[in-house]
Design a protein around this motif. Structure first.
Motif, mmCIF file in Angstrom:
data_model
loop_
_atom_site.group_PDB
_atom_site.id
_atom_site.type_symbol
_atom_site.label_atom_id
_atom_site.label_comp_id
_atom_site.label_asym_id
_atom_site.label_seq_id
_atom_site.Cartn_x
_atom_site.Cartn_y
_atom_site.Cartn_z
ATOM 1 N N VAL A 63 0.876 -1.563 0.266
ATOM 2 C CA VAL A 63 0.063 0.217 -0.127
ATOM 3 C C VAL A 63 0.904 1.249 -0.283
ATOM 4 C CG1 VAL A 63 -1.651 0.891 1.232
ATOM 5 C CG2 VAL A 63 -2.556 -0.856 1.132
ATOM 6 N N THR A 64 1.644 1.292 0.632
ATOM 7 C CA THR A 64 2.758 2.597 0.528
ATOM 8 C C THR A 64 3.396 2.516 -0.550
ATOM 9 O OG1 THR A 64 3.639 1.658 3.192
ATOM 10 C CG2 THR A 64 4.509 3.593 2.085
ATOM 11 N N VAL A 65 3.717 1.277 -1.342
ATOM 12 C CA VAL A 65 4.318 1.913 -2.182
ATOM 13 C C VAL A 65 3.794 2.316 -3.752
ATOM 14 C CG1 VAL A 65 6.107 0.027 -4.274
ATOM 15 C CG2 VAL A 65 6.573 -0.232 -1.876
ATOM 16 N N MET A 66 2.735 1.677 -3.533
ATOM 17 C CA MET A 66 1.845 2.372 -4.243
ATOM 18 C C MET A 66 1.044 3.486 -4.100
ATOM 19 S SD MET A 66 -0.944 -0.810 -5.094
ATOM 20 C CE MET A 66 -1.274 -0.716 -6.669
ATOM 21 N N VAL A 67 0.864 4.246 -2.998
ATOM 22 C CA VAL A 67 0.140 5.467 -3.120
ATOM 23 C C VAL A 67 1.591 6.050 -2.802
ATOM 24 C CG1 VAL A 67 0.286 7.172 -1.050
ATOM 25 C CG2 VAL A 67 -1.147 4.744 -0.721
ATOM 26 N N VAL A 68 2.762 6.095 -3.165
ATOM 27 C CA VAL A 68 4.295 7.221 -3.226
ATOM 28 C C VAL A 68 3.511 6.802 -5.062
ATOM 29 C CG1 VAL A 68 6.850 7.294 -3.504
ATOM 30 C CG2 VAL A 68 4.965 6.633 -1.425
ATOM 31 N N SER A 69 3.827 6.149 -5.506
ATOM 32 C CA SER A 69 3.971 5.824 -6.977
ATOM 33 C C SER A 69 3.074 6.422 -7.667
ATOM 34 C CB SER A 69 3.806 3.873 -7.179
ATOM 35 O OG SER A 69 4.530 2.984 -7.134
ATOM 36 N N ILE A 70 1.925 6.204 -6.861
ATOM 37 C CA ILE A 70 0.292 6.907 -7.894
ATOM 38 C C ILE A 70 0.642 8.407 -7.287
ATOM 39 C CG2 ILE A 70 -2.287 7.205 -8.135
ATOM 40 C CD1 ILE A 70 -1.905 4.235 -7.876
#
Length: 427
Positions: free
Chosen positions: A401-408
């Motif tokens: 979740v953390t990585v995806m939020v940062v990626s988006i």
């Protein structure tokens, strides 16, 4: 908002399929690595009731018979020379304690001896597999490594009677062979046909062979110094608090090399036991395994970061008109960012059940590595499969979740800086 996001996901189902597939693969691989580090850190957090800080191994060399400097020595004199060798070390400044053992019984040794032990006159209790050590009671081996008994410092000087058939065991042996009853005064024997009883004179707290393993059952035999056993003797010392190990080694070699040429004995080497333990861990390729899994974790996280950044960057540019229209009718930058973030997280939630099903197959096939597992320590958290499965998946999900939020957020922050009129004109 949820209906709008679901429609967007359905409308882009082809591109979402490939994104979901990558999320699926990365999630499963990442979970496997998270599980490994979960067990590793769990074991590292377990206390080992001994201390290797400020401890050194003094290696004693023995001149061979075919050497020009060899001196034929009667057994009694050889034993006296060995005692003089020990006295020279014990009396050296900044040496707090000395200990003697044989057959590589010092901490961090590459060798180990294990055997099954049984309680004497007890045919119902199953034997326990334990590592055993040979300790020479003339010096304070347990004091050197600061072993404890019920949390208090333990030393052989506290014991009244020590005989050749005495042993000291750890609590794991006591629990497994005597069902929680006190083992002091009772006897154990090797479970291999030799029924020689060894009387238990003390029980000390559990220790670990290496920091990344669990505690192991241990049995310490108290063997007096004999002439034939001198050649296999290892000498360990503890320095006083605050003494620099490197400076002590340099000074000791310089000042004591000649003094320790006693009979056929001489100073071969002196080194830190902590460093010896690290080299042994390298020998077992443990460090390489940790580095490999750390590298794979970084690779997977970087991979999904770049993939999702690229995917959503493309999507956002392809939806310039939509974003411009939303901005024109009053949607705030935060609301648009939220829509994009939730779109990615819902994709993750769609994929999650499939990930869990695949992971269950890995568990069912027993492909997970439980470091340091022994029957004597079974029942710890890593052995509780369901709870371990839940914990490691929660950790993996939080990381994803953390990585995806940062990626988006990265591409959405840039696109939100474009005025609505330019976004509409781009269409």
């Amino acid at each position: 908002m949820l209906n709008s996001i679901l429609k967007q996901i359905i409308n882009r189902r082809k591109s979402n399929f490939w994104v979901s597939l990558e999320i699926l693969l990365v999630f499963c691989f990442l979970w496997y690595i998270v599980d490994y580090f979960f067990v590793l850190n769990y074991n590292s957090a377990l206390i080992s009731h001994r201390d290797l800080e400020n401890t050194l191994l003094v290696e004693m060399g023995i001149i061979k018979e075919n050497h020009s400097k060899y001196t034929p020595t009667p057994p009694e004199e050889e034993l006296e020379n060995f005692q003089r060798f020990i006295n020279q070390i014990r009396s050296y400044p900044d040496v707090e304690k000395t200990g003697l053992c044989s057959n590589y019984s010092y901490p961090g040794s590459q060798g180990q001896s294990t055997s099954q032990f049984k309680a004497v006159n007890d045919t119902l209790t199953s034997p326990v597999l334990a590592q055993f050590f040979s300790i020479m009671p003339q010096e304070d081996y347990f004091g050197v490594f600061r072993h404890t008994s019920n949390g208090q410092p333990f030393s052989l000087t506290n014991l009244e009677v020590i005989d050749p058939n005495s042993v000291i065991i750890t609590k794991l042996v006591e629990e497994k062979l005597f069902s929680g009853q006190s083992a002091i005064g009772k006897s154990i024997a090797f479970n291999r046909g030799d029924d020689t009883p060894y009387r238990i004179i003390a029980v000390i707290d559990d220790i670990k062979r290496f920091s990344y393993l669990r505690p192991v059952p241990c049995v310490f035999f108290l063997d007096p110094i004999t002439t034939p056993g001198v050649a296999n003797t290892s000498i360990s010392i503890r320095l006083r608090q605050g003494v620099s190990i490197d400076k002590f080694i340099e000074k000791f070699k310089k000042e004591k090399a000649l003094d320790l040429e006693i009979g056929n004995f001489y100073l071969k080497n002196i080194s830190s036991l902590e460093e010896i333990g690290k080299r042994t861990v390298h020998t077992y390729y443990m460090i390489n395994q940790i580095r490999l899994r750390t590298g794979l974790m970084i690779f997977f996280l970087s991979n999904i970061l770049l993939c999702i950044v690229g995917t959503f960057w493309y999507r956002i540019h392809a939806r310039m008109k939509e974003i411009g229209l939303r901005r024109a009718i009053g949607s705030t930058k935060n609301r648009i960012r939220s829509l994009l973030v939730w779109e990615g997280l819902i994709l993750l939630l769609f994929v999650l059940p499939i990930c869990l099903l695949l992971e269950m197959q890995v568990v069912r096939l027993d492909l997970l590595d439980t470091l340091g597992y022994t029957e004597a320590t079974s029942g710890m958290l890593p052995d509780q499969t369901a709870l371990r499965f839940i914990i490691t998946n929660v950790i993996t999900l939080l990381v994803m979740v953390t990585v995806m939020v940062v990626s988006i957020l990265l591409p959405s922050l840039v696109i939100n800086q474009i005025p609505p009129t330019e976004a509409l004109r781009d269409e």
